[in-house]
Structures are given as C-alpha cells and as structure tokens.
Design an enzyme around this catalytic site. Structure first.
Site, PDB file in Angstrom:
ATOM      1  N   PHE A  52      49.035  40.214  33.785  1.00  7.57           N
ATOM      2  CA  PHE A  52      48.822  40.445  32.354  1.00  7.57           C
ATOM      3  C   PHE A  52      47.736  41.478  32.052  1.00  7.57           C
ATOM      4  O   PHE A  52      47.428  41.749  30.893  1.00  7.57           O
ATOM      5  CB  PHE A  52      48.529  39.124  31.644  1.00  7.57           C
ATOM      6  CG  PHE A  52      47.083  38.686  31.660  1.00  7.57           C
ATOM      7  CD1 PHE A  52      46.420  38.434  30.465  1.00  7.57           C
ATOM      8  CD2 PHE A  52      46.401  38.499  32.852  1.00  7.57           C
ATOM      9  CE1 PHE A  52      45.095  38.010  30.461  1.00  7.57           C
ATOM     10  CE2 PHE A  52      45.083  38.065  32.859  1.00  7.57           C
ATOM     11  CZ  PHE A  52      44.419  37.822  31.651  1.00  7.57           C
ATOM     12  N   TYR A  53      47.148  42.113  33.100  1.00  5.00           N
ATOM     13  CA  TYR A  53      46.171  43.191  32.872  1.00  5.00           C
ATOM     14  C   TYR A  53      46.890  44.417  32.316  1.00  5.00           C
ATOM     15  O   TYR A  53      47.837  44.895  32.927  1.00  5.00           O
ATOM     16  CB  TYR A  53      45.490  43.585  34.183  1.00  5.00           C
ATOM     17  CG  TYR A  53      44.562  42.588  34.806  1.00  5.00           C
ATOM     18  CD1 TYR A  53      44.121  41.447  34.135  1.00  5.00           C
ATOM     19  CD2 TYR A  53      44.096  42.777  36.104  1.00  5.00           C
ATOM     20  CE1 TYR A  53      43.262  40.544  34.737  1.00  5.00           C
ATOM     21  CE2 TYR A  53      43.230  41.884  36.709  1.00  5.00           C
ATOM     22  CZ  TYR A  53      42.820  40.767  36.027  1.00  5.00           C
ATOM     23  OH  TYR A  53      41.969  39.878  36.640  1.00  5.00           O
ATOM     24  N   SER A  54      46.523  45.030  31.190  1.00  4.55           N
ATOM     25  CA  SER A  54      45.466  44.579  30.297  1.00  4.55           C
ATOM     26  C   SER A  54      46.069  44.406  28.902  1.00  4.55           C
ATOM     27  O   SER A  54      45.905  45.236  28.022  1.00  4.55           O
ATOM     28  CB  SER A  54      44.337  45.601  30.274  1.00  4.55           C
ATOM     29  OG  SER A  54      44.903  46.898  30.053  1.00  4.55           O
ATOM     30  N   GLY A  63      50.799  44.497  32.582  1.00  5.21           N
ATOM     31  CA  GLY A  63      51.407  45.215  33.689  1.00  5.21           C
ATOM     32  C   GLY A  63      50.874  46.619  33.906  1.00  5.21           C
ATOM     33  O   GLY A  63      51.263  47.293  34.867  1.00  5.21           O
TER      34      GLY A  63
END
Length: 324
Positions: A52-54, A63
């Site tokens: 889930f970054y960022s 992604g």
C-alpha cells in the site's frame, strides 16, 4: 556490509535494510534510482516495501514503491543480488486489507507483478486481523512458501502473544511460521501507556521472545524523522519526558566522545544490543544514507553500552542490613 541470518532459515540479509515508503512518489523516479544505487553499491541487500506504499499521498493509489523498485531492478539487472521484503494487511484502493487466504494470495501476486519478480524474500503480515482464523492465515502463508513465491515469513505491528499463537498454530500443522518481526523501535523509550495506533513498539517481552526463539528483529522509524539531530524536530508525542531527556543527554555525550552523530550512535547501540535490532533506514538524499551506513564502522565499548542502556533508569537504593 555485514550480514544477518533471518531467523533460522539460512537466508542472510544486510544488517541494514532500506525503507521505501515514499520512493516513486514523494521521491521521484530519478532520485529513487540514485538512492537505491547508493545503498546497493555499499553492500546493502535488503530493500523493504509494502503493497500500500504510498496510498496516503493525494493522487496515489498504492503500489508506487513496489513499481519503482521493480523498474530499478529490471534496469540494473540485479534482482539476484538483492532481498526484497513486502507486506500486506492494510487496506488501500482495490484491496480490503486483512489476512484472509484470498487477500494473502491476491496481494502476493500483485506485489510480484509490480516488482517484476517471481518471489519475495520476506513477506510480512503488516498488521493483525482478529476477524480471520489464525489457521486460515498461516495456512495461506505456508502455501506461498511451498509454492516458491515467498522465502521467509514475517510479522509486523503485532503483539507478542499473537505472534506466539501464530507460530504455535504453524508448528502444530507443520507449516512455516514467522521468522522475522518488524516493529517501531528507537533509543528513547515511550511513556507508559503511550498510544501507537495500529503500530507496535518493540517491548522487552518481544525482545526476550525473539532471543529465545531465534527470531530476527527489524525496526522502522529508528531516527524519529531527525529528532535526534535537528533542533526544529520534536520527539513524537509518545516519547517526551524526563526519561527521554536523560537518555538524549547520554546519547549526545557518547556521540561527542566518539566524534560520531547521535543518529550513528543510535544505530550502533541497536545493533550491539542483545538481541540485536536491525534498522530499516531511509533518506531523501544520499548524504543521509551515508551517515546511516557510516554507523557500521562505529564500535561502542561496554562502558558506552552500559551508559546508554541505563540512562534514565531509576536509582535503586539498597538498604544495608547488619548480618546476624
């Protein structure tokens, strides 16, 4: 750069990992490549990311970090020289979060596609999921290991008892368990009852548990976003107090004696503690990585370690009792 075994797996990584939460987003592609090159050229092998970054940055959907790391590895042709860790558990667009079997399998495949690789070296449960049976979660993780998609399993932002329960379930079913744990950790100590939200701070119980079971500890946010060295940066709300003041005095004293920065002493103290806690470092410019990596040449004496570790501890006066 020295190496450390991940649990009891026979897989070894560099003693520093490179964090990547804003790579490919807040830090653009060109600067990202520069930072990744700098870390790898100095012996760093472990790059830490998450699915889930960022997604918290406006305009992002998650992604971004995995995608830019995958592009860099493809361009450099260096995937076989590196270890990549990723995580799942938090929700982001197109992912409901949690640790169901379906979520674990789907998110692993999405991470592999973004990273342009066929396996993850470490796959972390990024947070706990009390709504999903532990058996379902650990069975799904085990299937990924046996399929060759994951080499080592890790837990992040979980309580000690839940990590112990997960590994007990895994052992009872002859499945792979958690060999690595990543939580928040630094030199100053949080106030009693400090609230970390969904995050967990490495406790004395976790350190004892990890040491007994041979689990490797990694830590994020170790330098508190510059609070040890930048006067304008305050300690996070969980840390201010007399205890932190005394520990920072000791930290600065040792740093001055060794002609090192307080940041370097923090990293050296963590690595020389028992059990060792290995930092996930980060930076927006190479000078910050240079400072962090420079800590590896710093050797703290027993006196330094004792002074740092006992700073802020209450003084206990022992009563003298005349022998009979």
């Amino acid at each position: 750069m020295d190496k450390v075994e991940l649990g009891k797996t026979g897989v070894f990584s560099s003693v520093l990992a490179l964090g990547s939460d804003v790579l490919g987003s807040k830090i653009d592609r060109a600067r990202t490549f520069e930072l990744l090159d700098y870390f790898a050229d100095r012996g760093g092998t472990l790059i830490d990311t998450a699915n889930f970054y960022s997604s918290w940055i406006p305009g992002n959907k998650g992604g971004e970090s995995e995608t830019v790391i995958g592009e860099w590895m493809k361009e450099r042709g260096n995937r076989n020289q590196l270890l990549i860790s990723s995580k799942l558990g938090f929700d982001y667009p197109d992912s409901q979060g949690g640790l169901t079997a379906k979520e674990i399998e789907q998110e692993c495949d999405k991470s592999l596609r973004r990273l342009q690789t066929d396996h993850l070296d470490i796959y972390y449960a990024h947070r706990d999921d009390f709504a999903t049976p532990m058996e379902e979660t650990m069975a799904a993780f085990d299937r990924l290991v046996k399929a060759g998609k994951v080499r080592v399993l890790g837990a992040s932002n979980m309580s000690v008892w839940r990590i112990a329960e997960a590994n007990a379930v895994a052992a009872a079913n002859h499945w792979n368990g958690y060999q690595v744990v990543q939580q928040w950790y630094t030199y100053v100590r949080p106030r009693h009852g400090a609230d970390f939200g969904p995050q967990y701070f490495i406790s004395e119980d976790l350190k004892a548990f990890a040491k007994f079971h041979g689990i490797t500890l990694f830590a994020y946010s170790v330098l508190l976003r510059g609070a040890y060295t930048r006067p304008e940066r305050q300690l996070p709300a969980q840390f201010p107090g007399v205890d932190s003041e005394e520990r920072i005095k000791a930290l600065k004293s040792v740093a001055e004696e060794l002609d090192a920065s307080p940041n370097q002493v923090v990293i050296a103290w963590m690595r020389q503690s028992s059990p060792a806690v290995y930092p996930v470092i980060a930076g927006s410019i190479t000078a910050q990585l240079e400072e962090n990596i420079g800590s590896l040449s710093l050797k703290l004496s027993d006196e330094h370690m004792n002074r740092l570790s006992t700073a802020g501890n209450p003084v206990i006066l022992k009563a003298w009792v005349q022998p009979l």
